[in-house]
Design a protein around this motif. Structure first.
Motif, short mmCIF file in Angstrom:
data_model
loop_
_atom_site.label_atom_id
_atom_site.label_comp_id
_atom_site.label_asym_id
_atom_site.label_seq_id
_atom_site.Cartn_x
_atom_site.Cartn_y
_atom_site.Cartn_z
N ARG A 153 0.91 -1.29 0.04
CA ARG A 153 0.13 0.02 0.01
C ARG A 153 0.98 1.27 0.12
O ARG A 153 0.38 1.98 -0.62
N HIS A 154 1.94 1.41 0.72
CA HIS A 154 2.88 2.38 0.94
C HIS A 154 4.35 1.98 0.55
O HIS A 154 4.74 0.99 1.12
N VAL A 155 5.17 3.10 -0.18
CA VAL A 155 6.56 2.53 -0.04
C VAL A 155 7.25 3.93 0.06
O VAL A 155 6.76 4.88 -0.62
N GLN A 175 -0.82 -3.81 3.03
CA GLN A 175 -2.07 -3.64 3.33
C GLN A 175 -2.39 -4.22 4.98
O GLN A 175 -1.73 -5.15 5.07
N TYR A 176 -3.11 -3.41 5.78
CA TYR A 176 -3.38 -3.82 7.11
C TYR A 176 -2.03 -3.91 8.20
O TYR A 176 -1.94 -4.43 9.14
N SER A 177 -0.99 -3.36 7.63
CA SER A 177 0.28 -3.15 8.54
C SER A 177 0.86 -1.70 8.77
O SER A 177 1.75 -1.66 9.12
N ASP A 178 -0.25 -1.10 8.57
CA ASP A 178 0.23 0.58 8.73
C ASP A 178 -0.02 0.87 10.34
O ASP A 178 0.37 2.03 10.69
N GLY A 179 -0.39 -0.12 11.20
CA GLY A 179 -0.87 0.27 12.57
C GLY A 179 -2.15 0.92 12.80
O GLY A 179 -2.33 1.37 14.03
N ILE A 180 -2.70 1.29 11.85
CA ILE A 180 -4.02 1.97 12.09
C ILE A 180 -5.30 0.89 11.64
O ILE A 180 -6.25 0.98 12.22
N LYS A 286 11.42 1.77 14.51
CA LYS A 286 11.15 0.53 15.40
C LYS A 286 9.96 0.16 15.30
O LYS A 286 8.96 0.88 15.26
N LYS A 287 9.77 -1.04 15.39
CA LYS A 287 8.34 -1.78 15.68
C LYS A 287 7.56 -1.30 16.73
O LYS A 287 8.13 -1.07 17.62
N PRO A 288 6.31 -1.05 16.46
CA PRO A 288 5.77 -1.07 15.13
C PRO A 288 5.63 0.10 14.33
O PRO A 288 5.36 1.23 14.92
N LEU A 289 5.82 -0.04 13.08
CA LEU A 289 5.77 1.22 12.30
C LEU A 289 4.49 1.66 12.43
O LEU A 289 3.61 0.84 12.26
N VAL A 290 4.16 2.95 12.18
CA VAL A 290 2.95 3.53 12.23
C VAL A 290 2.92 4.66 10.97
O VAL A 290 3.86 5.61 10.90
N PHE A 291 1.95 4.44 10.14
CA PHE A 291 1.49 5.35 9.16
C PHE A 291 0.42 6.00 9.09
O PHE A 291 -0.38 5.12 8.83
N PHE A 292 0.26 7.09 9.15
CA PHE A 292 -1.21 7.80 9.44
C PHE A 292 -1.38 8.42 7.86
O PHE A 292 -1.11 9.63 7.46
N ALA A 293 -1.99 7.71 7.06
CA ALA A 293 -2.51 8.11 5.75
C ALA A 293 -3.57 9.36 5.82
O ALA A 293 -4.32 9.27 6.94
N VAL A 316 -7.45 9.05 14.61
CA VAL A 316 -7.62 8.43 13.34
C VAL A 316 -8.82 7.54 13.37
O VAL A 316 -9.25 7.17 14.45
N ARG A 317 -9.29 7.08 12.26
CA ARG A 317 -10.36 6.25 12.30
C ARG A 317 -10.15 5.37 11.10
O ARG A 317 -9.68 5.81 9.98
N PRO A 318 -10.12 3.67 11.36
CA PRO A 318 -9.79 2.89 10.30
C PRO A 318 -10.98 3.19 9.24
O PRO A 318 -11.84 3.69 9.33
N HIS A 319 -10.36 2.52 7.96
CA HIS A 319 -11.51 2.26 6.99
C HIS A 319 -12.60 1.84 7.16
O HIS A 319 -13.71 2.08 6.72
N ASN A 320 -12.61 0.58 7.76
CA ASN A 320 -13.82 -0.28 8.11
C ASN A 320 -14.50 0.05 9.64
O ASN A 320 -15.40 -0.73 9.90
N GLY A 321 -13.95 1.26 10.19
CA GLY A 321 -14.44 1.61 11.33
C GLY A 321 -15.86 2.52 11.53
O GLY A 321 -16.13 2.94 10.12
N ASP A 322 -16.66 2.32 12.23
CA ASP A 322 -17.72 3.26 12.10
C ASP A 322 -17.48 4.64 12.54
O ASP A 322 -16.42 5.02 12.93
N GLU A 323 -18.64 5.51 12.57
CA GLU A 323 -18.31 6.97 12.53
C GLU A 323 -17.67 7.35 13.81
O GLU A 323 -17.01 8.32 14.01
N ASN A 324 -18.06 6.57 15.06
CA ASN A 324 -17.52 7.04 16.24
C ASN A 324 -16.38 6.09 16.81
O ASN A 324 -16.05 6.45 17.97
N GLU A 325 -15.92 5.48 15.99
CA GLU A 325 -14.65 4.35 16.34
C GLU A 325 -13.41 4.98 16.11
O GLU A 325 -12.92 4.96 14.77
N THR A 326 -12.87 5.73 16.87
CA THR A 326 -11.52 6.71 16.46
C THR A 326 -10.68 6.03 17.76
O THR A 326 -10.80 5.72 18.77
#
Length: 459
Positions: A153-155, A175-180, A286-293, A316-326
């Motif tokens: 997903r990101h390089v 995908q799914y390894s961005d920490g978010i 260092k682990k875990p990497l985090v990428f805030f897209a 942040v809110r994940p792609h598959n999260g609901d509106e209040n899940e931050t």
């Protein structure tokens, strides 16, 4: 008597001709004899014993001839199994993406220093077909780990901070390894990869046909790897720091005069580096990497703003999260010298306003839109400079208010109350003051009736 013996031995001679039983129990004569004895007593069970013998032969053949190399690669050694972010345990192969399957090599580079998911020198490989990016052990020739190209997903290509010699870290975020964004139930997750290349020509890089590349043409190892990845990946491109996005107010400490694109920060007790890029904010290495897209960021705010440092809170809110899940990440102990640059970056992308989060999610940022960024670069820089001056003025005003609060004496509250009551008497006092200018006794004017009482006592 002899007739009975002949009759009993006849079936044994007949049964010895059953090939399935002979093959299955050839190494176990005693067991074979027991099988024939059972068949002699119950001839109707011959088909059953024959089927058992055939199944036994198949088991012996499977044990004698272990699976071929591809099957072993799919299963992977149990000792190398790793626990992934979704809680499932996956073998060393990541077989669903055909990472370890035989494929045509497009490019490989030897003696590459990997930092994640393993810290060792390996051979970096890029394959064609379905395509994968993987690392091969240089001694055993086994593929250690990898990720299918369509799952990347990101390089990112980022300068390594605080090194006397220039180096670059390539960060591969699947995908799914961005920490978010957590993976769906049962979804396979590939680990992030980080490797380092020096700022110099590639010494052991080859094309798929074994021809050496990257030498004699002035192309550095960093530029070579970046070019190969950009040519291979169709859905994303390599992102590098850009001065138009963010540059630190403090130059690179170990390379005088060189601009730095990172900011030191802490996430909890773990120290790392922040990079403010055209597609999001990265925290590593260092682990875990985090990428805030950008499309995941709800809002960014400042907390614990002190004289020398401040904290950055990213909701942040994940792609598959609901509106209040931050979820909120706090990055602390950031130097105040970088406040203006970070604030300009946040305002440029509208990250401080949660109401713009849906608009960011509605469209993915075009990381190839370099021309559009160049068109707005001048305006953005002017706005950033103006905002920085406004922030500076606001900060000076807040500092002045802080100094006033420090000079404030809580004990003066009582005096203020008292002065209020005295002010009511002040009107009369002013009149008396006017009379005092005409020669009236000031003591009498101040003490009033009390002075008269003292005079009567003296008399």
């Amino acid at each position: 008597m002899s007739f009975a013996t002949i009759n009993r031995s006849a079936p044994k001679t007949l049964l010895a001709s059953i090939p399935a039983i002979e093959n299955a129990f050839a190494a176990e004569p005693s067991l074979k004899k027991r099988v024939y004895d059972a068949i002699e007593n119950t001839p109707q069970h011959v088909p059953l014993f024959e089927d058992i013998a055939k199944y036994t032969s198949s088991l012996l053949a499977r044990h004698a001839n272990p699976p071929t190399q591809p099957v072993e690669a799919d299963e992977g050694p149990a000792a190398k199994k790793r626990k992934l972010q979704n809680g499932n345990v996956e073998g060393n192969t990541q077989s669903t993406g055909d990472v370890k399957a035989e494929a045509s090599l497009q490019f490989y580079m030897q003696d590459v220093s990997f930092a994640m998911p393993q810290r060792k020198k390996l051979t970096l490989e890029v394959t064609t077909g379905r395509g994968s990016l993987r690392a091969r052990n240089q001694s055993s020739k086994e593929v250690e780990f990898g990720v299918p190209l369509d799952r990347i997903r990101h390089v990112l290509c980022l300068p390594v901070p605080e090194k006397s010699q220039r180096q670059f870290n390539f960060c591969i975020i699947p995908q799914y390894s961005d920490g978010i964004n957590p993976p769906p139930e049962g979804e396979q997750v590939f680990e992030s990869m980080v490797w380092t290349v020096s700022d110099g020509p590639a010494k052991a890089a080859f094309s798929g046909n074994g021809q050496q590349v990257g030498t004699g043409d002035g192309e550095t190892a960093e530029a070579l790897v970046r070019r190969i990845l950009n040519e291979t990946l169709s859905h994303t491109k390599v992102v590098r720091p850009d001065e138009r996005q963010f540059v630190s107010a403090m130059p690179e400490a170990h390379r005088k005069g060189e601009k730095a694109y990172h900011v030191k920060a802490f996430r909890g007790s773990k120290e790392g580096y922040l990079f403010f890029l055209s597609t999001g904010i990265f925290f590593g290495f260092k682990k875990p990497l985090v990428f805030f897209a950008f499309e995941n960021i709800e809002s960014i705010s400042y907390t614990s703003v002190l004289q020398r440092t401040f904290n950055l809170n990213i909701a942040v809110r994940p792609h598959n999260g609901d509106e209040n899940e931050t979820q909120e990440f706090e990055l602390s102990m950031i130097d105040q010298a970088d406040y203006a640059g970070i604030d300009a970056y946040i305002k440029k992308h509208g990250l401080q306003d949660a109401s713009l989060a849906e608009a960011r999610r509605a469209k993915r940022y075009n990381i190839n839109g370099a021309k559009a960024e160049e068109d707005v670069a001048g305006t953005a820089d002017d706005n950033a400079a103006e905002e920085s001056e406004l922030q500076k003025a606001q900060r000076e005003l807040e500092d002045q208010e802080d100094e006033d609060e420090e000079d404030y004496d809580p004990g003066s509250d009582g005096e203020s109350d008292g002065s209020g009551s005295s002010s009511e008497e002040g009107e009369d006092g002013d009149e008396e003051g006017d009379e005092g200018e005409e020669g009236q006794d000031l003591v009498a004017a101040e003490l009033g009736s009390e002075a008269e009482d003292v005079a009567e006592d003296e008399l």
